[in-house]
Motif scaffolding. Sequence first.
Motif, short mmCIF file in Angstrom:
data_model
loop_
_atom_site.label_atom_id
_atom_site.label_comp_id
_atom_site.label_asym_id
_atom_site.label_seq_id
_atom_site.Cartn_x
_atom_site.Cartn_y
_atom_site.Cartn_z
N SER A 223 0.83 -1.21 0.00
CA SER A 223 0.00 0.00 0.00
C SER A 223 0.86 1.26 0.00
O SER A 223 0.38 2.35 0.26
N THR B 285 -12.40 -3.02 -0.03
CA THR B 285 -11.97 -2.07 0.98
C THR B 285 -12.97 -2.04 2.13
O THR B 285 -14.18 -2.09 1.91
N ILE B 286 -12.44 -1.93 3.33
CA ILE B 286 -13.35 -1.80 4.48
C ILE B 286 -13.99 -0.41 4.50
O ILE B 286 -14.93 -0.17 5.23
N ASP B 287 -13.45 0.53 3.69
CA ASP B 287 -13.99 1.90 3.69
C ASP B 287 -15.29 1.99 2.87
O ASP B 287 -16.05 2.96 3.02
N MET C 204 -12.15 3.35 11.44
CA MET C 204 -11.48 3.63 10.15
C MET C 204 -12.48 4.03 9.07
O MET C 204 -13.68 4.09 9.31
N GLY C 205 -11.98 4.23 7.87
CA GLY C 205 -12.86 4.58 6.75
C GLY C 205 -12.29 5.64 5.85
O GLY C 205 -12.92 6.06 4.89
N ARG C 206 -11.09 6.11 6.20
CA ARG C 206 -10.49 7.23 5.46
C ARG C 206 -11.47 8.41 5.40
O ARG C 206 -11.92 8.84 6.44
N GLU D 262 -12.59 8.23 11.35
CA GLU D 262 -11.26 8.85 11.34
C GLU D 262 -11.15 10.04 10.39
O GLU D 262 -10.24 10.86 10.52
N HIS E 162 -6.29 -1.73 13.20
CA HIS E 162 -6.30 -2.78 12.17
C HIS E 162 -7.08 -4.03 12.56
O HIS E 162 -7.23 -4.94 11.73
N ARG F 175 -9.63 -4.72 10.11
CA ARG F 175 -9.34 -5.39 8.84
C ARG F 175 -9.07 -6.88 9.06
O ARG F 175 -8.61 -7.58 8.16
O1 F6P Z 1 -8.28 1.93 3.27
C1 F6P Z 1 -8.34 0.99 4.29
C2 F6P Z 1 -7.74 1.53 5.55
O2 F6P Z 1 -7.85 0.53 6.55
C3 F6P Z 1 -8.33 2.84 6.03
O3 F6P Z 1 -9.57 2.68 6.66
C4 F6P Z 1 -7.22 3.33 6.93
O4 F6P Z 1 -7.23 4.73 7.04
C5 F6P Z 1 -5.99 2.87 6.21
O5 F6P Z 1 -6.38 1.81 5.37
C6 F6P Z 1 -4.88 2.41 7.10
O6 F6P Z 1 -3.79 2.16 6.30
P1 F6P Z 1 -2.46 1.45 6.79
O7 F6P Z 1 -2.73 -0.02 6.82
O8 F6P Z 1 -1.47 1.82 5.76
O9 F6P Z 1 -2.16 1.99 8.14
#
Ligand code: F6P
Length: 401
Positions: free
Chosen positions: A100, A157-159, A201-203, A259, A310, A313
């Motif tokens: 990522s 995506t979880i978002d 989470m969710g961006r 978030e 996390h 996820r």
């Molecule tokens: O896009 C999925 C996500 O879990 C978002 O909800 C979160 O902001 C981001 O990825 C976290 O990313 P990383 O795994 O790079 O910390």
Amino acid sequence: MTVTPKTNNHKPKRIGILTSGGDCPGLNAVIRAVVKVATFKYGWEVYGIPYGTDGFIELLLGKRQPEELRINEHGYDIPGLVQGLDILHFLSGSVLGSVSKGDPAQHADEILQGYEKLGLNALIVMGGDGSIEILEKLSRQANEQGSSWNWVAVPKTIDNDVPYTEVSVGFDTAVNRVTQALYDLTFTAASHDRVMVVQVMGRDSGYLAMESGIAGGADAILIPEVTPILDEQVMKGICRHIAKLRRYGRRFALIVVAEGVKNLLGKKEHYIGDYLANQIQEYSNKLCTTGDPDYCNLDKVDTRVTTLGHLQRAGTPTSTDRLLATAFGREAVELIANGNFNQMVIWQNGRVSSVPISHVIEQIEKARKEKVAPSRVDPQGFLVRTARDIGIYVGEVDLAS
Ligand code: F6P
């Protein structure tokens, strides 16, 4: 299981599959479905590309050999990784690994050469908005160079912020994880009369916070689409709500904050949950001394914060995610079988179909300019109305009815 692939005298079609961007539950279930349909129904070969497009570079550099990447009906052949195909249905994460960070466009030539070296007829990419955009750029570059980069995308995506699809792989499991966490936190919050703030989470999207907040029994849900900034009006609203709950005899509260919600100055906070808890503490101390009856019982507000991180996820994919992943994986293979490339599979109106990736990209670019999530909770829609009408504080929303 006896495998009776359709055979012909030609070389079998060879397809690749990769995961790109943040992982989520259900990715492996897509891989399983793709391998099953591609091998059992069509007799094709499936190659799993490790660590997103980086895998193509490793192939080119000879760090991995093509035969190592083959996924067959018996499972995965890379030593040390999970054997067996059906187990993939239940495992979270990605057995292929994912990336990522970084900008694959800087290594476009190597990636395209790796793709050619493997002799792929088509590629299936599981990605969110960012990955789909990156892969589309690569695809354009490949076409400009006269090489064939045939691909289809599977949204994950979880978002839940990928345009056109009502739901992405991984979202339902994350909703269930957060819902369970809210339920679990209820009892410790209640035991200590605490205001429990939960950062979700969710961006830039509020889907995960809103859906899990409603399902998990939250008292307030703050999402970027409705309360983009924790300004004074929102802070007073939350405090008024906590005071109201207390008047009814409820001494604890569960507050969900996405978030993507920003601080008073309109800036992103890595720990917006902590920021909110401090603000609640400050505002409630201040407001309870004003003599305003709306706030007069806000003495001794005690806040705690849980940032789920996390764990959202993680976990075995729910049945809904397994079903979605399986249907998406099958559809991706069917698109390739029909030569229908540059498509993203989607879930709309209770069924699977697809849209051109160019349409998806248009929406992503538009959203980036507007600095919003590519797919958003409708502030006037049924989710916000449902929350508001059952008494959840969602902000000072002005809904028509
Ligand atoms: O896009 C999925 C996500 O879990 C978002 O909800 C979160 O902001 C981001 O990825 C976290 O990313 P990383 O795994 O790079 O910390």
